[in-house]
Design an enzyme around this catalytic site. Structure first.
Site, PDB file in Angstrom:
ATOM      1  N   LYS A 116      50.768  46.461  32.862  1.00 40.93           N
ATOM      2  CA  LYS A 116      52.183  46.934  34.195  1.00 40.93           C
ATOM      3  C   LYS A 116      52.180  48.401  34.602  1.00 40.93           C
ATOM      4  O   LYS A 116      52.377  49.310  35.461  1.00 40.93           O
ATOM      5  CB  LYS A 116      53.473  46.550  33.601  1.00 40.93           C
ATOM      6  CG  LYS A 116      54.528  46.720  34.768  1.00 40.93           C
ATOM      7  CD  LYS A 116      56.268  47.383  33.934  1.00 40.93           C
ATOM      8  CE  LYS A 116      56.216  48.678  33.344  1.00 40.93           C
ATOM      9  NZ  LYS A 116      57.219  48.770  33.142  1.00 40.93           N
ATOM     10  N   ASP A 134      57.804  44.454  36.434  1.00 40.36           N
ATOM     11  CA  ASP A 134      58.469  44.660  35.885  1.00 40.36           C
ATOM     12  C   ASP A 134      59.885  44.456  36.081  1.00 40.36           C
ATOM     13  O   ASP A 134      60.303  43.049  36.106  1.00 40.36           O
ATOM     14  CB  ASP A 134      58.989  46.374  36.267  1.00 40.36           C
ATOM     15  CG  ASP A 134      59.842  46.333  37.626  1.00 40.36           C
ATOM     16  OD1 ASP A 134      59.949  45.674  37.970  1.00 40.36           O
ATOM     17  OD2 ASP A 134      59.913  47.591  37.786  1.00 40.36           O
TER      18      ASP A 134
END
Length: 207
Positions: A116, A134
């Site tokens: 991420k 997220d």
């Protein structure tokens, strides 16, 4: 359906931008790492102090971990993150870099950096096509039926990549983050004013 979602996101956030402050690429990467389990506002507050006191990678690599921890102590898991800050700087310095290269494998080898974080960094710094999932992106995706509740982060990312045109992956990521942060919130989402409530699983279940 995806066209309608993208149109609404464009209506809300036509030119979305990451809300983390930075002046150098490594500052941005460190800020992303610090942003886990806390708010961008808090991260900006501590990095303003951190990067003024330690203005180069060399200085950060030689920093005392207790001093870093004291500076960033108001954000979540600050002790672990203070170690990441120094170790990231050390690895970059030891590897002869004064910048972060456009190399996903190398970026993900840095301490505290996962997929991420790498996606957010590559999208913003190198304009690479990437979608970072997220907590906000995950929530919005599930509520709007773009992903399932039990999907892993990676599975959600892959599903979004199939549904969203590649040339707007980075833009849509930022839009979904802002939408989840300020509209489709975890607690008390603003459903009544949302133009997507008729296709929202969360809204239907709530009713």
């Amino acid at each position: 359906m995806i066209e309608r979602i993208l149109e609404y996101l464009d209506e809300l956030y036509l030119e979305p931008k990451c809300e983390l402050n930075y002046n150098k690429d490594y500052e941005f990467l460190i800020a992303i790492v610090l942003s886990a389990q806390t708010t961008d506002k808090r991260v900006n507050k501590v990095t303003d102090v951190l990067f003024k006191k330690y203005s180069s990678l060399e200085e950060l690599s030689r920093a005392d971990v207790l001093d870093i921890a004291n500076i960033i102590r108001e954000i979540g898991t600050f002790r672990k993150k203070s170690v990441y800050v120094i170790d990231i700087a050390k690895k970059l310095v030891d590897d002869g870099y004064d910048y972060i290269p456009n190399d996903r494998e190398y970026i993900e080898s840095l301490p505290g950096v996962g997929r991420k974080t790498a996606n957010v960094f590559l999208s913003n710094i190198y304009n690479e096509a990437a979608i970072a999932v997220d907590t906000h992106v995950s929530r919005v995706s599930i509520r709007l039926g773009l992903a399932n509740k039990n999907d892993s982060v990676l599975k959600i990312e892959k599903k979004l990549e199939k549904k969203i045109p590649k040339n707007r992956w980075g833009k849509t990521h930022h839009q979904m983050v802002l939408f989840g942060r300020y509209h489709c919130k975890s607690m008390k989402p603003e459903c009544d004013s949302c133009k997507l409530k008729d296709i929202c699983k969360y809204y239907k279940n709530k009713k």
